[in-house]
Write a protein that holds these residues in place. Structure first.
Motif, PDB file in Angstrom:
ATOM      1  N   MET A 117       0.652  -1.122   0.091  1.00 27.11           N
ATOM      2  CA  MET A 117       0.013   0.163   0.002  1.00 27.11           C
ATOM      3  C   MET A 117       0.892   1.361  -0.012  1.00 27.11           C
ATOM      4  SD  MET A 117      -3.153   0.842   2.578  1.00 27.11           S
ATOM      5  CE  MET A 117      -2.627  -0.139   3.748  1.00 27.11           C
ATOM      6  N   ARG A 118       0.428   2.308  -0.295  1.00 30.18           N
ATOM      7  CA  ARG A 118       1.040   3.597  -0.161  1.00 30.18           C
ATOM      8  C   ARG A 118       0.211   4.623  -0.366  1.00 30.18           C
ATOM      9  NH1 ARG A 118       6.021   6.517  -0.178  1.00 30.18           N
ATOM     10  NH2 ARG A 118       5.127   8.424   0.951  1.00 30.18           N
TER      11      ARG A 118
ATOM     12  N   HIS B 115       7.760  -3.252   3.330  1.00 34.10           N
ATOM     13  CA  HIS B 115       7.010  -4.791   3.317  1.00 34.10           C
ATOM     14  C   HIS B 115       7.267  -5.440   2.473  1.00 34.10           C
ATOM     15  CE1 HIS B 115       3.632  -3.738   0.566  1.00 34.10           C
ATOM     16  NE2 HIS B 115       3.865  -2.324   0.743  1.00 34.10           N
TER      17      HIS B 115
ATOM     18  N   ASP C 134       5.040  -3.009  -5.709  1.00 37.45           N
ATOM     19  CA  ASP C 134       4.424  -2.920  -4.273  1.00 37.45           C
ATOM     20  C   ASP C 134       4.491  -4.141  -3.726  1.00 37.45           C
ATOM     21  OD1 ASP C 134       3.145  -2.067  -2.144  1.00 37.45           O
ATOM     22  OD2 ASP C 134       1.365  -1.503  -3.082  1.00 37.45           O
ATOM     23  N   ASN C 135       5.569  -4.519  -3.098  1.00 38.53           N
ATOM     24  CA  ASN C 135       6.627  -3.582  -2.530  1.00 38.53           C
ATOM     25  C   ASN C 135       7.889  -4.392  -2.823  1.00 38.53           C
ATOM     26  OD1 ASN C 135       7.586  -1.137  -1.498  1.00 38.53           O
ATOM     27  ND2 ASN C 135       7.565  -1.916   0.284  1.00 38.53           N
TER      28      ASN C 135
ATOM     29  N   GLU D 121       1.185  -5.666   5.739  1.00 35.26           N
ATOM     30  CA  GLU D 121       1.016  -4.225   5.579  1.00 35.26           C
ATOM     31  C   GLU D 121      -0.234  -3.851   4.703  1.00 35.26           C
ATOM     32  OE1 GLU D 121       1.631  -0.064   3.474  1.00 35.26           O
ATOM     33  OE2 GLU D 121       1.211  -1.970   2.699  1.00 35.26           O
ATOM     34  N   GLU D 122      -0.748  -4.720   3.737  1.00 33.49           N
ATOM     35  CA  GLU D 122      -1.578  -4.371   2.835  1.00 33.49           C
ATOM     36  C   GLU D 122      -2.967  -4.498   3.681  1.00 33.49           C
ATOM     37  OE1 GLU D 122      -1.273  -2.781   0.342  1.00 33.49           O
ATOM     38  OE2 GLU D 122       0.727  -3.437  -0.574  1.00 33.49           O
TER      39      GLU D 122
ATOM     40  N   ASP E 239       8.104   2.536  -0.067  1.00 35.07           N
ATOM     41  CA  ASP E 239       7.053   2.029  -0.349  1.00 35.07           C
ATOM     42  C   ASP E 239       6.328   2.705  -1.593  1.00 35.07           C
ATOM     43  OD1 ASP E 239       4.935   0.266  -0.625  1.00 35.07           O
ATOM     44  OD2 ASP E 239       4.007   0.892   1.278  1.00 35.07           O
TER      45      ASP E 239
ATOM     46  N   TYR F 167       3.803   3.581 -10.816  1.00 38.31           N
ATOM     47  CA  TYR F 167       3.363   2.905  -9.812  1.00 38.31           C
ATOM     48  C   TYR F 167       1.836   2.816  -9.749  1.00 38.31           C
ATOM     49  CZ  TYR F 167       2.950   2.181  -4.867  1.00 38.31           C
ATOM     50  OH  TYR F 167       2.476   1.539  -3.514  1.00 38.31           O
TER      51      TYR F 167
HETATM   52 ZN   LIG Z   1       2.976  -0.938  -0.242  1.00 36.33          ZN
END
Ligand SMILES: [Zn+2]
Length: 505
Positions: free
Chosen positions: A1-2, A285, A297-298, A331-332, A359, A425
């Motif tokens: 994620m970001r 992550h 990602d990632n 993380e996600e 990230d 991205y």
């Molecule tokens: Zn990410």
């Protein structure tokens, strides 16, 4: 994620603070040169993405990825590597999600016939992650609820038992991504209230690209079945409805949901030569969504963390403080691994000398977000001076959510999140197309150099770059950076104020 918080405050800091402690940047230059040498970076990422593939906690692929991390960090020369376990409340995997739409339209009578004609077409669709399953339903009316605002819902009339089509904007910028995350939860709440059967969000990507999205913040199962429909199919249904043709759908979402999952972060260390109990964290992550292979990602930044360790070791530089190289998991599903790590290590966070996180794929790094910490700005500016050759020059005051620095920030530790250009991205974000071939290795190599140099710079300062802030001081940075609205939009505010998340005092 970001997910970046840039909507409310995006003024760059001007250089007004005096440096608390002088930085010696010559070792950084040594580390940069070492980072730019040929290495196993490409091969490590090829193994992680092509051989192991998408990495969702609770799956064999995620277990293999943890083994990959232990092996790669050991091969890179770590003084020690270990894993630390934590729990995610539910497992989730998608079955064969299927949606078929049908519509009826009138054809005027001719020699070959006329009357009502039925058309049936397949709708390309995936489940929203951590959303509940839906047993097959047939011939359910589809209703267009526009953007899904309160006014849109009122205008749409009776929605009980229906499938709601929700429009989205095409994802082009970091702000668009922030808006996509922020917009969905209120729509879900309205849909639950209206007793809808399911929500169908139009994909924010064009050209039939499907991707994994989640509206669940901390690994909990969401409130109603939801799918993302390929933008082209969603627009077709919307046009039919706008023309007055009814649309019905058959929908089946056989998601498999299970009990708690055990997941692991991977931690490697270079031991500090003078203050080994104090430490810098360089993290990214390791987990990813699974429609693609999680390269931008990632995976690329997990490989960056490994290669930064290699570069520092190979440079011969012996950092004064320890550097921990952490591959986070979960993380996600809502920053679960880094949250667990911050809580488990709360007792020693007074000794944390900075957390650096990457990230955002391989778009050029333009600077670092420093989480509202004016006190670290002067020294940080010295530390990033050797990175100007790569285009790194901005320090952004913003507090951001959406990657693994967040719970360290809420514990009062200085954090540095790489700010990167969007590059490719966003079009590939969480999508089937997030694969090895999208990675810009020439750029990634520079990011290894930046990450290694900044980590060593933080580890070598005579004094830590800044103190651990108290709850009251952290609150002050939230106010000063106008981040309250962001905390509220993502349901973080009550947990912070109530002491459920972040530093208690
Ligand atoms: Zn990410």
């Amino acid at each position: 994620m970001r997910v970046l918080k840039t909507l409310f405050f995006s003024l760059l800091l001007s250089c007004t603070c005096a440096a608390a402690t002088p930085a010696d940047t010559s070792v950084e230059t040594q580390v940069i040169q070492s980072a730019l040498q040929p290495s196993a970076l490409e091969e490590n990422l090829r193994r992680l993405t092509d051989e192991i593939g998408g990495r969702v906690p609770g799956t064999p692929a995620m277990q293999h990825a943890v083994q990959w991390g232990v092996q790669a960090l050991t091969a890179a020369g770590a003084d020690g590597v270990h894993t630390e376990g934590f729990t995610i409340p539910y497992s989730w995997s998608e079955g064969a999600t299927e949606m078929t739409a049908s519509t009826a339209h009138q054809v005027s009578a001719t020699k070959v016939g006329g009357g009502t004609v039925l058309s049936v077409f397949r709708v390309r669709v995936v489940s929203v992650a951590w959303a509940p399953a839906l047993a097959p339903v047939k011939h359910v009316p589809v209703v267009d609820v526009g953007e899904g605002t309160t006014a849109d819902f009122k205008k749409a009339g009776e929605l009980a038992g229906k499938i709601l089509l929700v429009h989205t904007a095409v994802l082009k910028t970091w702000d668009d991504l922030f808006a996509e995350y922020a917009k969905a939860p209120p729509v879900v709440d309205l849909a639950v209230k209206a007793k809808a059967t399911a929500v169908a969000f139009l994909a924010s990507r064009e050209h039939d690209i499907l991707y994994r999205h989640t509206n669940s913040g901390e690994g909990e199962i969401d409130k109603l079945p939801m799918v993302l429909v390929a933008r082209e199919d969603g627009e077709r249904m919307a046009r039919l409805l706008a023309a007055g043709d009814p649309v019905w759908a058959d929908l089946s979402i056989p998601n498999q949901i299970g009990g708690p999952i055990k997941a692991s972060n991977v931690i490697a260390e270079i031991k500090g030569s003078e203050k080994p109990e104090e430490f810098v964290i360089l993290g990214a992550h390791l987990d990813s969504w699974e429609l693609g292979t999680g390269a931008l990602d990632n995976g690329c930044n997990a490989a960056l963390v490994v290669d930064a360790l290699r570069a520092i070791k190979a440079s011969g530089v012996k950092p004064r403080r320890s550097i921990r190289f952490v591959l986070f998991s979960g993380e996600e599903q809502g920053l679960i691994g880094s949250h667990a790590y911050a809580v488990a290590h709360r007792f020693e966070l007074d000794k944390a000398a900075g957390v650096v996180v990457y990230d955002a794929g391989t778009g050029k790094t333009t600077g670092f977000a420093i989480g509202g910490r004016k006190d670290v700005e002067g020294t940080a500016r010295e530390l990033i001076a050797p990175l100007a050759q790569f285009g790194v020059k901005d320090l952004k005051p913003d507090i951001e959510w959406g990657t693994d620095h967040f719970d360290f920030l809420l514990e009062g530790v200085p954090t540095f999140v790489a700010e990167q250009e969007e590059a490719n991205y966003l079009e590939n974000y969480h999508a089937v197309s997030d694969t090895y071939d999208k990675v810009d290795f020439a750029q990634l190599k520079k990011h290894v150099a930046e990450a290694a140099a900044l980590s060593v710079g933080l580890a070598n300062l005579p004094e830590k770059i800044g103190p651990r802030l108290t709850h009251a001081q952290i609150s002050q940075t939230i106010v000063e950076t106008h981040a309250e609205d962001m905390f509220k939009a993502f349901g973080l505010w009550d947990d912070w104020v109530g002491g459920k998340r972040g530093r208690e005092k």
